[in-house]
Design a protein around this motif. Structure first.
Motif, PDB file in Angstrom:
ATOM      1  N   SER A  74      -8.603  -0.824   4.359  1.00 21.11           N
ATOM      2  CA  SER A  74      -7.512  -1.477   5.085  1.00 21.11           C
ATOM      3  C   SER A  74      -6.182  -0.773   4.822  1.00 21.11           C
ATOM      4  O   SER A  74      -5.214  -1.021   5.535  1.00 21.11           O
ATOM      5  CB  SER A  74      -7.430  -2.962   4.728  1.00 21.11           C
ATOM      6  OG  SER A  74      -7.183  -3.102   3.363  1.00 21.11           O
TER       7      SER A  74
ATOM      8  N   HIS B  86      -8.436  -2.499  17.507  1.00 18.28           N
ATOM      9  CA  HIS B  86      -8.407  -1.742  16.253  1.00 18.28           C
ATOM     10  C   HIS B  86      -7.605  -2.441  15.174  1.00 18.28           C
ATOM     11  O   HIS B  86      -7.970  -2.391  14.003  1.00 18.28           O
ATOM     12  CB  HIS B  86      -7.933  -0.312  16.491  1.00 18.28           C
ATOM     13  CG  HIS B  86      -9.059   0.558  16.935  1.00 18.28           C
ATOM     14  ND1 HIS B  86      -9.936   1.133  16.053  1.00 18.28           N
ATOM     15  CD2 HIS B  86      -9.507   0.871  18.162  1.00 18.28           C
ATOM     16  CE1 HIS B  86     -10.865   1.780  16.728  1.00 18.28           C
ATOM     17  NE2 HIS B  86     -10.621   1.635  18.014  1.00 18.28           N
TER      18      HIS B  86
ATOM     19  N   TYR C  38      -9.258  -3.876  11.375  1.00 18.24           N
ATOM     20  CA  TYR C  38      -8.664  -3.663  10.055  1.00 18.24           C
ATOM     21  C   TYR C  38      -8.215  -4.964   9.401  1.00 18.24           C
ATOM     22  O   TYR C  38      -7.611  -4.957   8.341  1.00 18.24           O
ATOM     23  CB  TYR C  38      -7.487  -2.685  10.149  1.00 18.24           C
ATOM     24  CG  TYR C  38      -7.943  -1.256  10.274  1.00 18.24           C
ATOM     25  CD1 TYR C  38      -8.341  -0.540   9.150  1.00 18.24           C
ATOM     26  CD2 TYR C  38      -8.015  -0.626  11.503  1.00 18.24           C
ATOM     27  CE1 TYR C  38      -8.789   0.762   9.253  1.00 18.24           C
ATOM     28  CE2 TYR C  38      -8.469   0.672  11.626  1.00 18.24           C
ATOM     29  CZ  TYR C  38      -8.851   1.364  10.496  1.00 18.24           C
ATOM     30  OH  TYR C  38      -9.298   2.653  10.606  1.00 18.24           O
ATOM     31  N   GLY C  39      -8.494  -6.085  10.057  1.00 17.65           N
ATOM     32  CA  GLY C  39      -8.200  -7.386   9.453  1.00 17.65           C
ATOM     33  C   GLY C  39      -6.751  -7.802   9.559  1.00 17.65           C
ATOM     34  O   GLY C  39      -6.310  -8.664   8.801  1.00 17.65           O
ATOM     35  N   VAL C  40      -5.993  -7.181  10.481  1.00 16.51           N
ATOM     36  CA  VAL C  40      -4.599  -7.625  10.667  1.00 16.51           C
ATOM     37  C   VAL C  40      -4.397  -8.068  12.114  1.00 16.51           C
ATOM     38  O   VAL C  40      -5.003  -7.526  13.032  1.00 16.51           O
ATOM     39  CB  VAL C  40      -3.560  -6.527  10.316  1.00 16.51           C
ATOM     40  CG1 VAL C  40      -3.552  -6.254   8.827  1.00 16.51           C
ATOM     41  CG2 VAL C  40      -3.790  -5.256  11.101  1.00 16.51           C
TER      42      VAL C  40
ATOM     43  N   LYS D 192      -4.133   4.804  17.235  1.00 13.29           N
ATOM     44  CA  LYS D 192      -5.249   4.023  16.684  1.00 13.29           C
ATOM     45  C   LYS D 192      -5.269   4.107  15.149  1.00 13.29           C
ATOM     46  O   LYS D 192      -5.513   3.117  14.472  1.00 13.29           O
ATOM     47  CB  LYS D 192      -6.545   4.602  17.267  1.00 13.29           C
ATOM     48  CG  LYS D 192      -7.795   3.838  16.996  1.00 13.29           C
ATOM     49  CD  LYS D 192      -8.949   4.412  17.795  1.00 13.29           C
ATOM     50  CE  LYS D 192      -9.450   5.716  17.219  1.00 13.29           C
ATOM     51  NZ  LYS D 192     -10.656   6.233  17.869  1.00 13.29           N
TER      52      LYS D 192
ATOM     53  N   ILE E 266      -2.327   1.866  13.845  1.00 17.01           N
ATOM     54  CA  ILE E 266      -2.113   0.516  14.373  1.00 17.01           C
ATOM     55  C   ILE E 266      -2.052  -0.559  13.279  1.00 17.01           C
ATOM     56  O   ILE E 266      -1.373  -1.564  13.435  1.00 17.01           O
ATOM     57  CB  ILE E 266      -3.193   0.165  15.451  1.00 17.01           C
ATOM     58  CG1 ILE E 266      -2.805  -1.086  16.244  1.00 17.01           C
ATOM     59  CG2 ILE E 266      -4.567   0.007  14.850  1.00 17.01           C
ATOM     60  CD1 ILE E 266      -1.624  -0.923  17.136  1.00 17.01           C
ATOM     61  N   HIS E 267      -2.733  -0.317  12.164  1.00 12.62           N
ATOM     62  CA  HIS E 267      -2.710  -1.330  11.091  1.00 12.62           C
ATOM     63  C   HIS E 267      -1.678  -0.976  10.020  1.00 12.62           C
ATOM     64  O   HIS E 267      -1.672  -1.554   8.953  1.00 12.62           O
ATOM     65  CB  HIS E 267      -4.092  -1.486  10.473  1.00 12.62           C
ATOM     66  CG  HIS E 267      -4.663  -0.228   9.903  1.00 12.62           C
ATOM     67  ND1 HIS E 267      -4.923   0.877  10.676  1.00 12.62           N
ATOM     68  CD2 HIS E 267      -5.011   0.117   8.648  1.00 12.62           C
ATOM     69  CE1 HIS E 267      -5.418   1.844   9.906  1.00 12.62           C
ATOM     70  NE2 HIS E 267      -5.470   1.406   8.679  1.00 12.62           N
ATOM     71  N   LYS E 268      -0.811  -0.012  10.334  1.00 19.67           N
ATOM     72  CA  LYS E 268       0.258   0.423   9.425  1.00 19.67           C
ATOM     73  C   LYS E 268      -0.323   0.816   8.061  1.00 19.67           C
ATOM     74  O   LYS E 268      -0.045   0.182   7.042  1.00 19.67           O
ATOM     75  CB  LYS E 268       1.293  -0.708   9.296  1.00 19.67           C
ATOM     76  CG  LYS E 268       2.630  -0.251   8.737  1.00 19.67           C
ATOM     77  CD  LYS E 268       3.571   0.146   9.847  1.00 19.67           C
ATOM     78  CE  LYS E 268       4.722   1.000   9.392  1.00 19.67           C
ATOM     79  NZ  LYS E 268       5.583   0.464   8.391  1.00 19.67           N
TER      80      LYS E 268
END
Lengths: 312, 262
Positions: free
Chosen positions: A78, A102, A106-108, A147, A150-152
């Motif tokens: 993550s 996406h 990543y769980g966000v 992509k 996207i979850h920083k």
């Protein structure tokens, strides 16, 4: 003591008994832009795939911000964003839909503000509602960068991000990478454009045949191994090169008024100037140029190739 | 660029997102994934319900249409549950975009559950539509509705697991098609969709008892019509055992990331 963003210890991977990555170790500190270079088949992508979790590790360890990437894979994955070398996309969805998915993988939760920044900065605004299959190669690469971000992620891995993309995107991408790096994201990148690595990376590791054959600060690497070329313009043409200049790999131009020389590590321009004066040559101009990373890279990989590629 | 605030990690979100993506994937090509199987089943219903069915009588107290409808519903459920996961997962492997999931924090359990649930939703949706259309031809008594739903869900779950296994082992499109053409279709046709096993000669009837599909079809028909070749409990238990076995196999493959990571 700061926990490294990435710590690799004795990492090894073989395919059918043939080593792809051979007992390599290195660490990247938070906030660095780190370059992993090497010729095709050197083991860079295998290393990156082991960090990301796509490839299994034979032996050794990978820690990401202090977390083992196998035991604590949910935590490490993550925090990492990977842009793969090959274009991998799901043709069914539009850019907008895929980016939202996406973030979720990543769980966000989707963050429209961040998504819009990525879309805008990577020039994807006009193509948001196009399905992937209709995108050009360059747009697919832009999407892949978005992509990966996207979850920083705290650690961004870019495997040949500019392969086959136009100059404009290359510049846009590097500007953006520098910007997110300034905001705290650690970057690990591989590229075949060594000029880019030279400009972007604070430190560089070079791999060849699965071995780590160099790891230094970019400037130190260039100074230690980089040759310097010198162009001496003469007032009077020469017919023959003086023997004293042979140690500088000198070449006389056809007109006889210019000499190309090379300073190997250990030789200084002061020494050369002294020699030229001793020879009684009247100089009009002296132009020096430090060797590029490309020349250093070729020098190192050729040396390692001829010596079997020892780990430093 | 303004700093973007950190977002908290939500443990179940990777599962939910993959499930959502898989559902939207089959809805996006609904003409292939929902309409085509319903048309196929409707043709069967027309042939066996409205034409030939009038001249056939295989089970006392029920028309042939009533006999064949449970099998056709289950056939739709089985085929679509299997092909949903098999084609989606195989395509992801084939095109290489499976790495998009491999680098994320999704767990093996979430991975299996998301693919399975999406496959079950498509399979059961096709089954539901086929049943609705079948009411135009013959009403079903729905003798044990809860048991019927249980059996439909079990068959759907079982073939979703089989779809995962097929998608992992298949090396190309031909190999994937072989699972459908050479395993599922013959087992369905020989499993008692169109005739009761009890009317077969003893040798063929005995062989049919080795067909795992027979238990699912007979159990489902038993729950809907109130009569079958076997007791519902026997059919359900055999189905449950098969589903558990295939689930364990699929879980082992996904848990080890077999053919997903190199």
């Amino acid at each position: 003591m700061t926990v490294p963003a990435l710590a690799i210890q004795n990492l090894t991977k073989s395919y059918d008994g043939k080593p792809a990555v051979n007992d390599i170790s290195f660490a990247i500190q938070p906030g660095e832009i780190f370059g992993l270079l090497g010729p095709n088949g050197a083991g860079k992508s295998t290393t990156i795939n082991m960090i990301g979790g796509v490839t299994r590790i034979d032996s050794g360890n990978i820690e990401i911000f202090g977390h083992d990437n196998r035991r604590e894979y949910r935590t490490t994955r993550s925090t990492v964003g990977v842009m793969h070398q090959e274009i991998v996309i799901d043709n069914f969805f539009t850019i907008d839909q895929a980016l939202k998915f996406h973030a979720g993988y990543y769980g966000v939760r989707d963050d429209p503000a961040w998504r819009n920044i990525l879309i805008e900065r990577l020039g994807l605004s006009e193509h948001l509602h196009k399905v992937m299959i209709k995108l050009s190669g360059g747009l697919k690469r832009r999407f892949m960068i978005a992509k990966a971000l996207i979850h920083k992620p705290r650690l961004l891995i870019l495997d040949e991000p500019t392969a086959g993309v136009d100059v404009e995107l290359r510049l846009t991408l590097w500007d953006f990478v520098r910007e997110i790096n300034r905001q705290g994201t650690t970057i690990l990148l591989t590229t075949h454009y060594l000029e880019e690595a030279q400009q972007m990376c604070g430190r560089i590791a070079i791999m060849n045949h699965g071995n780590l054959i160099a790891l230094e600060e970019t400037t130190a690497l260039l100074q230690r191994l980089g040759t310097q070329s010198v162009l001496a313009r003469l007032a009077m043409p020469l017919e023959h090169l003086p023997a004293a200049l042979h140690e500088y790999h000198a070449e006389l131009t056809e007109s006889g008024t210019q000499i190309n020389l090379v300073l190997s590590p250990g030789q200084t321009s002061g020494d050369l100037l002294h020699t030229l004066c001793q020879l009684g040559l009247e100089l009009v101009d002296l132009e020096t140029r430090r060797a590029s990373l490309e020349e250093v890279f070729l020098q190192i990989t050729r040396q390692a190739g001829s010596s079997g590629g020892e780990t430093p | 660029m303004k700093p973007v605030p950190e977002r908290p990690f939500i443990s179940w979100l990777p599962f939910y997102t993959l499930l959502q993506k898989e559902i939207r994937r089959f809805l996006r090509v609904a003409s292939q994934t929902l309409v085509t199987p319903v048309i196929t089943a409707s043709l069967y219903l027309f042939i066996f319900g409205a034409t030939l069915g009038e001249r056939i009588n295989v089970v006392e107290g029920f028309s042939y249409a009533q006999f064949v409808i449970p099998g056709l519903i289950l056939m739709g459920i089985i085929n679509n549950s299997f092909s949903n996961v098999a084609s989606s997962l195989f395509m992801s492997r084939y095109l290489g975009n499976i790495v998009d999931l491999m680098v994320t924090p999704i767990t093996p359990a979430q991975f299996i559950l998301a693919y399975t649930l999406a496959a079950m939703i498509r399979g059961l949706a096709v089954g539901l539509i086929v049943w609705l259309i079948s009411t135009l031809f013959a009403p079903l008594p729905w003798a044990h509705p809860f048991s019927a739903l249980l059996m439909a869900a079990l068959a759907s779950f079982l073939f979703a697991q089989f779809g995962i296994i097929a998608a992992i082992y298949a090396n190309n499109f031909d190999a994937l098609a072989m699972y459908t053409n050479f395993i599922i279709l013959p087992l369905i046709y020989l499993g008692g969709v169109f005739y009761p096993i009890s009317i077969l000669p003893p040798v063929w009837s005995g062989l049919s008892h080795l067909n795992p599909l027979f238990y699912l079809i007979d159990g489902f028909r038993h729950a809907l019509l109130g009569t079958g070749d076997l007791s519902f409990a026997t059919s359900f238990c055999v189905g449950l055992a098969m589903a558990s076995g295939l689930f364990a196999w699929a879980a082992l493959l996904i848990g080890k990331s077999y053919r997903l990571r190199n």
